[in-house]
Design a protein around this motif. Structure first.
Motif, PDB file in Angstrom:
ATOM      1  N   GLN A 108       0.808  -1.218   0.000  1.00 16.05           N
ATOM      2  CA  GLN A 108       0.000   0.000   0.000  1.00 16.05           C
ATOM      3  C   GLN A 108       0.840   1.267   0.000  1.00 16.05           C
ATOM      4  N   ALA A 109       2.169   1.131   0.084  1.00 16.88           N
ATOM      5  CA  ALA A 109       3.034   2.305   0.164  1.00 16.88           C
ATOM      6  C   ALA A 109       2.966   3.140  -1.106  1.00 16.88           C
ATOM      7  N   HIS A 110       3.216   2.527  -2.251  1.00 21.83           N
ATOM      8  CA  HIS A 110       3.123   3.243  -3.527  1.00 21.83           C
ATOM      9  C   HIS A 110       2.846   2.244  -4.642  1.00 21.83           C
ATOM     10  N   PRO A 111       1.660   1.671  -4.675  1.00 17.01           N
ATOM     11  CA  PRO A 111       1.324   0.694  -5.723  1.00 17.01           C
ATOM     12  C   PRO A 111       1.167   1.362  -7.082  1.00 17.01           C
ATOM     13  N   GLN A 112       1.367   0.559  -8.129  1.00 17.32           N
ATOM     14  CA  GLN A 112       1.223   1.054  -9.490  1.00 17.32           C
ATOM     15  C   GLN A 112       0.434   0.048 -10.309  1.00 17.32           C
ATOM     16  N   GLY A 113      -0.526   0.538 -11.083  1.00 17.12           N
ATOM     17  CA  GLY A 113      -1.329  -0.349 -11.901  1.00 17.12           C
ATOM     18  C   GLY A 113      -1.697   0.268 -13.233  1.00 17.12           C
ATOM     19  N   ILE A 114      -1.668  -0.563 -14.289  1.00 13.14           N
ATOM     20  CA  ILE A 114      -2.077  -0.151 -15.635  1.00 13.14           C
ATOM     21  C   ILE A 114      -3.167  -1.114 -16.079  1.00 13.14           C
ATOM     22  N   PHE A 115      -4.303  -0.581 -16.520  1.00 15.39           N
ATOM     23  CA  PHE A 115      -5.447  -1.423 -16.873  1.00 15.39           C
ATOM     24  C   PHE A 115      -5.983  -0.999 -18.238  1.00 15.39           C
ATOM     25  N   GLN A 116      -5.876  -1.891 -19.223  1.00 14.95           N
ATOM     26  CA  GLN A 116      -6.332  -1.585 -20.576  1.00 14.95           C
ATOM     27  C   GLN A 116      -7.171  -2.741 -21.107  1.00 14.95           C
ATOM     28  N   HIS A 117      -8.297  -2.402 -21.685  1.00 19.58           N
ATOM     29  CA  HIS A 117      -9.235  -3.380 -22.243  1.00 19.58           C
ATOM     30  C   HIS A 117      -9.649  -4.416 -21.196  1.00 19.58           C
ATOM     31  N   LEU A 118     -10.089  -3.900 -20.051  1.00 16.31           N
ATOM     32  CA  LEU A 118     -10.644  -4.769 -19.023  1.00 16.31           C
ATOM     33  C   LEU A 118     -12.164  -4.780 -19.126  1.00 16.31           C
ATOM     34  N   THR A 119     -12.745  -5.945 -18.856  1.00 16.01           N
ATOM     35  CA  THR A 119     -14.158  -6.034 -18.510  1.00 16.01           C
ATOM     36  C   THR A 119     -14.219  -6.549 -17.090  1.00 16.01           C
ATOM     37  N   VAL A 120     -14.684  -5.710 -16.183  1.00 18.40           N
ATOM     38  CA  VAL A 120     -14.855  -6.073 -14.776  1.00 18.40           C
ATOM     39  C   VAL A 120     -16.355  -6.114 -14.516  1.00 18.40           C
ATOM     40  N   ASN A 121     -16.878  -7.296 -14.208  1.00 17.56           N
ATOM     41  CA  ASN A 121     -18.326  -7.455 -14.071  1.00 17.56           C
ATOM     42  C   ASN A 121     -18.670  -8.233 -12.800  1.00 17.56           C
ATOM     43  N   ASN A 122     -19.570  -7.649 -12.025  1.00 22.11           N
ATOM     44  CA  ASN A 122     -20.127  -8.309 -10.840  1.00 22.11           C
ATOM     45  C   ASN A 122     -19.039  -8.738  -9.852  1.00 22.11           C
ATOM     46  N   CYS A 123     -18.064  -7.879  -9.643  1.00 21.47           N
ATOM     47  CA  CYS A 123     -17.052  -8.107  -8.610  1.00 21.47           C
ATOM     48  C   CYS A 123     -17.392  -7.233  -7.400  1.00 21.47           C
ATOM     49  N   GLN A 124     -17.057  -7.709  -6.214  1.00 20.25           N
ATOM     50  CA  GLN A 124     -17.368  -6.936  -5.023  1.00 20.25           C
ATOM     51  C   GLN A 124     -16.476  -5.698  -4.919  1.00 20.25           C
ATOM     52  N   ASN A 125     -15.171  -5.883  -5.096  1.00 19.95           N
ATOM     53  CA  ASN A 125     -14.211  -4.780  -5.032  1.00 19.95           C
ATOM     54  C   ASN A 125     -13.310  -4.815  -6.250  1.00 19.95           C
ATOM     55  N   PHE A 126     -12.911  -3.636  -6.714  1.00 21.10           N
ATOM     56  CA  PHE A 126     -11.875  -3.604  -7.736  1.00 21.10           C
ATOM     57  C   PHE A 126     -10.503  -3.629  -7.072  1.00 21.10           C
ATOM     58  N   ILE A 127     -10.229  -2.674  -6.174  1.00 22.22           N
ATOM     59  CA  ILE A 127      -8.977  -2.667  -5.410  1.00 22.22           C
ATOM     60  C   ILE A 127      -9.344  -2.675  -3.930  1.00 22.22           C
ATOM     61  N   SER A 128      -8.729  -3.557  -3.166  1.00 23.27           N
ATOM     62  CA  SER A 128      -8.936  -3.571  -1.723  1.00 23.27           C
ATOM     63  C   SER A 128      -7.648  -3.170  -1.023  1.00 23.27           C
ATOM     64  N   GLY A 129      -7.808  -2.594   0.161  1.00 27.20           N
ATOM     65  CA  GLY A 129      -6.660  -2.060   0.878  1.00 27.20           C
ATOM     66  C   GLY A 129      -6.540  -0.567   0.641  1.00 27.20           C
ATOM     67  N   SER A 130      -5.555   0.053   1.242  1.00 25.69           N
ATOM     68  CA  SER A 130      -5.331   1.488   1.074  1.00 25.69           C
ATOM     69  C   SER A 130      -4.546   1.718  -0.212  1.00 25.69           C
ATOM     70  N   TRP A 131      -5.177   2.375  -1.178  1.00 19.13           N
ATOM     71  CA  TRP A 131      -4.554   2.506  -2.492  1.00 19.13           C
ATOM     72  C   TRP A 131      -4.511   3.943  -2.996  1.00 19.13           C
ATOM     73  N   SER A 132      -4.910   4.899  -2.169  1.00 24.74           N
ATOM     74  CA  SER A 132      -4.996   6.293  -2.634  1.00 24.74           C
ATOM     75  C   SER A 132      -3.627   6.860  -3.011  1.00 24.74           C
ATOM     76  N   ALA A 133      -2.546   6.296  -2.470  1.00 24.45           N
ATOM     77  CA  ALA A 133      -1.210   6.791  -2.794  1.00 24.45           C
ATOM     78  C   ALA A 133      -0.672   6.184  -4.078  1.00 24.45           C
ATOM     79  N   GLY A 134      -1.445   5.348  -4.721  1.00 24.49           N
ATOM     80  CA  GLY A 134      -0.965   4.642  -5.893  1.00 24.49           C
ATOM     81  C   GLY A 134      -1.044   5.451  -7.173  1.00 24.49           C
ATOM     82  N   SER A 135      -0.428   4.894  -8.197  1.00 24.18           N
ATOM     83  CA  SER A 135      -0.473   5.462  -9.543  1.00 24.18           C
ATOM     84  C   SER A 135      -1.290   4.511 -10.419  1.00 24.18           C
ATOM     85  N   TRP A 136      -2.454   4.980 -10.918  1.00 22.52           N
ATOM     86  CA  TRP A 136      -3.380   4.110 -11.646  1.00 22.52           C
ATOM     87  C   TRP A 136      -3.727   4.736 -12.991  1.00 22.52           C
ATOM     88  N   THR A 137      -3.621   3.956 -14.063  1.00 24.06           N
ATOM     89  CA  THR A 137      -4.038   4.425 -15.381  1.00 24.06           C
ATOM     90  C   THR A 137      -4.950   3.371 -16.002  1.00 24.06           C
TER      91      THR A 137
END
Length: 248
Positions: free
Chosen positions: A103-132
């Motif tokens: 949770q310190a400095h996570p990084q994620g890149i998400f392209q051409h995802l289909t996310v359907n009927n999931c409870q959470n996309f990201i769990s944990g403290s992620w506000s400090a992360g870099s997400w595209t």
């Protein structure tokens, strides 16, 4: 990768025994490397965790499915990076779990995802992360605040509260083709991973033509491509793209 008492082939039709609960781990990456780790064409079903990232590494997952898992991906290392390219994530409890170190400095890149009927996309403290994100659909995520707020301002990323009328079935196992007349077709951008862009002309969001059971013909018959593929340099569709299949 599927639970041990799944007596089908990693796809629950409804008349086979469905595994109860979540257990088992598909892949554990417990090492550190400066080289990017690339995984392609995998399916994870009914597992406690699909991929566990336990080292300092850069992971890229292409053309894969995570279905009915407790955690699709678990990230435990603070310096790890995860990129998901053309992945289907359906009926999971959590897509990306971040443990305390990660949770310190996570990084994620998400392209051409289909996310359907999931409870959470990201769990944990992620506000400090870099997400595209690009060209993705987040549909009926039960806990919407677990989706980075920056995604909601992107025209090429759609966050929908209901999956009614979004998808259609096809090809026996495919349940996430885009519905006919979908506004999500041609709504993407070309600024995506170059390797993924090169693969799109062999992919589609349209289901195959289903021939009737007991189909018969006399003489000769010519089968030709029926399903529209991605056209080079055009705007891509949003979401997960299947390998093109013309007939079933």
């Amino acid at each position: 990768f599927t639970a041990t008492d799944d007596d089908d082939y990693g796809f629950y039709y409804g008349y086979f025994q469905e595994p109860t609960g979540f257990y088992g781990q598909g892949i554990s990456l417990a090492f550190t490397t400066t080289e990017q780790i690339i995984l392609k064409h995998l399916r994870f079903f009914s597992l406690g965790c699909g991929i566990s990232m336990d080292g300092d590494l850069d992971l890229a997952v292409y053309n894969s499915q995570f279905v009915d898992c407790n955690r699709a991906i678990s990230q435990t290392h603070p310096d790890a990076t995860v990129a998901l390219y053309n992945c289907l994530l359906a009926d999971n409890t959590t897509v990306l779990e971040l443990t305390t170190p990660a949770q310190a400095h996570p990084q994620g890149i998400f392209q051409h995802l289909t996310v359907n009927n999931c409870q959470n996309f990201i769990s944990g403290s992620w506000s400090a992360g870099s997400w595209t994100a690009a060209n993705s659909l987040f549909v009926k995520v039960q806990n919407p605040p677990t989706i980075p707020s920056s995604f909601s301002g992107l025209s090429h990323v759609q966050i929908l509260t209901s999956d009614t009328g979004v998808f259609q079935n096809g090809g026996g196992d495919g349940s996430h083709y885009l519905a006919e007349g979908s506004s999500h077709r041609g709504a993407g951008i070309l600024s995506i991973d170059p390797a993924l862009l090169l693969e799109l002309p062999q992919k589609t969001t349209r289901p195959p033509l289903a021939l009737p059971a007991g189909f018969q013909t006399s003489g000769s018959i010519t089968f030709s491509p029926q399903v529209q593929r991605y056209a080079v340099e055009s705007s891509p569709d949003l979401g997960y793209c299947y390998d093109a299949l013309d007939y079933t």
